[in-house]
Design a protein around this motif. Structure first.
Motif, PDB file in Angstrom:
ATOM      1  N   TRP A 121      28.054 -50.944 -19.683  1.00  0.00           N
ATOM      2  CA  TRP A 121      28.300 -49.535 -19.371  1.00  0.00           C
ATOM      3  C   TRP A 121      29.361 -48.969 -20.318  1.00  0.00           C
ATOM      4  N   ALA A 122      30.426 -49.722 -20.521  1.00  0.00           N
ATOM      5  CA  ALA A 122      31.548 -49.250 -21.331  1.00  0.00           C
ATOM      6  C   ALA A 122      31.143 -48.996 -22.782  1.00  0.00           C
ATOM      7  N   THR A 123      30.228 -49.796 -23.294  1.00  0.00           N
ATOM      8  CA  THR A 123      29.820 -49.667 -24.692  1.00  0.00           C
ATOM      9  C   THR A 123      28.468 -48.964 -24.847  1.00  0.00           C
ATOM     10  N   ASN A 124      27.850 -48.591 -23.744  1.00  0.00           N
ATOM     11  CA  ASN A 124      26.511 -47.999 -23.742  1.00  0.00           C
ATOM     12  C   ASN A 124      25.531 -48.900 -24.510  1.00  0.00           C
ATOM     13  N   ASP A 125      25.690 -50.200 -24.321  1.00  0.00           N
ATOM     14  CA  ASP A 125      24.895 -51.191 -25.019  1.00  0.00           C
ATOM     15  C   ASP A 125      23.702 -51.634 -24.165  1.00  0.00           C
ATOM     16  N   TRP A 126      22.843 -50.678 -23.859  1.00  0.00           N
ATOM     17  CA  TRP A 126      21.647 -50.975 -23.095  1.00  0.00           C
ATOM     18  C   TRP A 126      20.595 -49.929 -23.419  1.00  0.00           C
ATOM     19  N   PHE A 127      19.360 -50.252 -23.133  1.00  0.00           N
ATOM     20  CA  PHE A 127      18.299 -49.271 -23.307  1.00  0.00           C
ATOM     21  C   PHE A 127      17.274 -49.426 -22.202  1.00  0.00           C
ATOM     22  N   LEU A 128      16.445 -48.429 -22.061  1.00  0.00           N
ATOM     23  CA  LEU A 128      15.479 -48.345 -20.974  1.00  0.00           C
ATOM     24  C   LEU A 128      14.065 -48.404 -21.538  1.00  0.00           C
ATOM     25  N   LEU A 129      13.265 -49.277 -20.964  1.00  0.00           N
ATOM     26  CA  LEU A 129      11.838 -49.340 -21.270  1.00  0.00           C
ATOM     27  C   LEU A 129      11.111 -48.890 -20.011  1.00  0.00           C
ATOM     28  N   HIS A 130      10.413 -47.801 -20.116  1.00  0.00           N
ATOM     29  CA  HIS A 130       9.537 -47.409 -19.016  1.00  0.00           C
ATOM     30  C   HIS A 130       8.218 -46.950 -19.626  1.00  0.00           C
ATOM     31  N   ASP A 131       7.159 -47.007 -18.832  1.00  0.00           N
ATOM     32  CA  ASP A 131       5.843 -46.709 -19.377  1.00  0.00           C
ATOM     33  C   ASP A 131       5.633 -45.199 -19.500  1.00  0.00           C
ATOM     34  N   ASN A 132       4.402 -44.807 -19.703  1.00  0.00           N
ATOM     35  CA  ASN A 132       4.088 -43.402 -19.958  1.00  0.00           C
ATOM     36  C   ASN A 132       3.646 -42.645 -18.712  1.00  0.00           C
ATOM     37  N   ALA A 133       4.103 -43.079 -17.557  1.00  0.00           N
ATOM     38  CA  ALA A 133       3.765 -42.370 -16.323  1.00  0.00           C
ATOM     39  C   ALA A 133       4.304 -40.933 -16.414  1.00  0.00           C
ATOM     40  N   PRO A 134       3.610 -39.973 -15.824  1.00  0.00           N
ATOM     41  CA  PRO A 134       4.055 -38.584 -15.911  1.00  0.00           C
ATOM     42  C   PRO A 134       5.523 -38.342 -15.529  1.00  0.00           C
ATOM     43  N   PRO A 135       6.059 -38.961 -14.459  1.00  0.00           N
ATOM     44  CA  PRO A 135       7.478 -38.710 -14.165  1.00  0.00           C
ATOM     45  C   PRO A 135       8.411 -39.188 -15.277  1.00  0.00           C
ATOM     46  N   HIS A 136       8.028 -40.225 -15.989  1.00  0.00           N
ATOM     47  CA  HIS A 136       8.859 -40.766 -17.062  1.00  0.00           C
ATOM     48  C   HIS A 136       8.863 -39.840 -18.272  1.00  0.00           C
ATOM     49  N   ARG A 137       7.778 -39.091 -18.461  1.00  0.00           N
ATOM     50  CA  ARG A 137       7.641 -38.194 -19.615  1.00  0.00           C
ATOM     51  C   ARG A 137       8.112 -36.776 -19.324  1.00  0.00           C
ATOM     52  N   ALA A 138       8.473 -36.508 -18.090  1.00  0.00           N
ATOM     53  CA  ALA A 138       8.844 -35.139 -17.703  1.00  0.00           C
ATOM     54  C   ALA A 138      10.057 -34.647 -18.496  1.00  0.00           C
ATOM     55  N   LEU A 139      10.053 -33.364 -18.803  1.00  0.00           N
ATOM     56  CA  LEU A 139      11.120 -32.756 -19.587  1.00  0.00           C
ATOM     57  C   LEU A 139      12.489 -32.933 -18.927  1.00  0.00           C
ATOM     58  N   ILE A 140      12.579 -32.748 -17.599  1.00  0.00           N
ATOM     59  CA  ILE A 140      13.895 -32.878 -16.952  1.00  0.00           C
ATOM     60  C   ILE A 140      14.410 -34.313 -17.051  1.00  0.00           C
ATOM     61  N   VAL A 141      13.514 -35.283 -17.050  1.00  0.00           N
ATOM     62  CA  VAL A 141      13.910 -36.692 -17.196  1.00  0.00           C
ATOM     63  C   VAL A 141      14.373 -36.943 -18.619  1.00  0.00           C
ATOM     64  N   LYS A 142      13.603 -36.459 -19.604  1.00  0.00           N
ATOM     65  CA  LYS A 142      13.990 -36.650 -21.006  1.00  0.00           C
ATOM     66  C   LYS A 142      15.327 -35.974 -21.312  1.00  0.00           C
ATOM     67  N   LYS A 143      15.542 -34.778 -20.762  1.00  0.00           N
ATOM     68  CA  LYS A 143      16.816 -34.085 -20.975  1.00  0.00           C
ATOM     69  C   LYS A 143      17.963 -34.860 -20.347  1.00  0.00           C
ATOM     70  N   TYR A 144      17.755 -35.383 -19.151  1.00  0.00           N
ATOM     71  CA  TYR A 144      18.789 -36.168 -18.473  1.00  0.00           C
ATOM     72  C   TYR A 144      19.152 -37.395 -19.297  1.00  0.00           C
ATOM     73  N   LEU A 145      18.141 -38.115 -19.768  1.00  0.00           N
ATOM     74  CA  LEU A 145      18.384 -39.318 -20.556  1.00  0.00           C
ATOM     75  C   LEU A 145      19.119 -38.975 -21.853  1.00  0.00           C
TER      76      LEU A 145
END
Length: 176
Positions: free
Chosen positions: A68-92
């Motif tokens: 958390w302190a170094t932001n040394d992580w990443f997220l793998l999620h598939d192409n489900a519609p909620p994962h591709r949503a604009l509000i989700v992409k903006k949040y990320l």
């Protein structure tokens, strides 16, 4: 494969009599970081997924403070519609969450499908539960019992599967 905190997300359905219960989970090289059971009748839409991501970030802060302190992580999620949503992409983007994009039509690259969920299903298969609470209790126990070596093997398999995907030009290759 990098030792970064790799998180993979997926949903699975479990039957309780004629009712269904959904569970979503995020895990890394060591263990499950965060999971949630979705209330019966609730659809995983962009708003719910956004709230889940907020709880995930809190779980990472608590369980993996060094990452958390170094932001040394990443997220793998598939192409489900909620994962591709604009509000989700903006949040990320706003929270500098690095994502590893999942190629379209590549179910063979979903680590949850080849490590935690098959084992969870195997342990719970054929058992009868009185209600959803009992399913959740048993599923939580099984998720906590998954081995660290298994998660490491899962991500080693993911690395090999990504190589196959690249070699296959992004085409589906499962079973080849």
């Amino acid at each position: 494969m990098t030792m970064r905190l790799n998180l993979e997300f997926d949903w699975q359905k479990g039957k309780v009599g004629t009712r269904q219960s959904d569970v979503g989970g995020f895990f890394d090289y060591d263990s499950v970081i965060h999971y949630e059971f979705i209330p019966e009748g609730q659809t995983v839409n962009k708003e719910l997924y956004l709230e889940i991501l907020k709880r995930l970030r809190d779980a990472i802060r608590r369980k993996r403070p060094e990452k958390w302190a170094t932001n040394d992580w990443f997220l793998l999620h598939d192409n489900a519609p909620p994962h591709r949503a604009l509000i989700v992409k903006k949040y990320l983007a706003r929270h500098c969450v690095n994502t590893l994009e999942h190629p379209p039509y590549s179910p063979d690259l979903a680590p949850a499908d080849f490590y935690p969920f098959p084992r969870l299903k195997m342990k719970l298969k054929g058992r009868r539960f009185v209600d959803s609470d009992e399913v959740i209790e048993n599923a939580m126990k099984q998720l906590k019992d998954l081995s660290k070596n298994g998660f490491q093997e899962c991500f080693e398999q993911l690395y090999e599967r990504w190589k196959k995907c690249v070699d296959a030009g992004g085409k589906y290759f499962e079973g080849q």
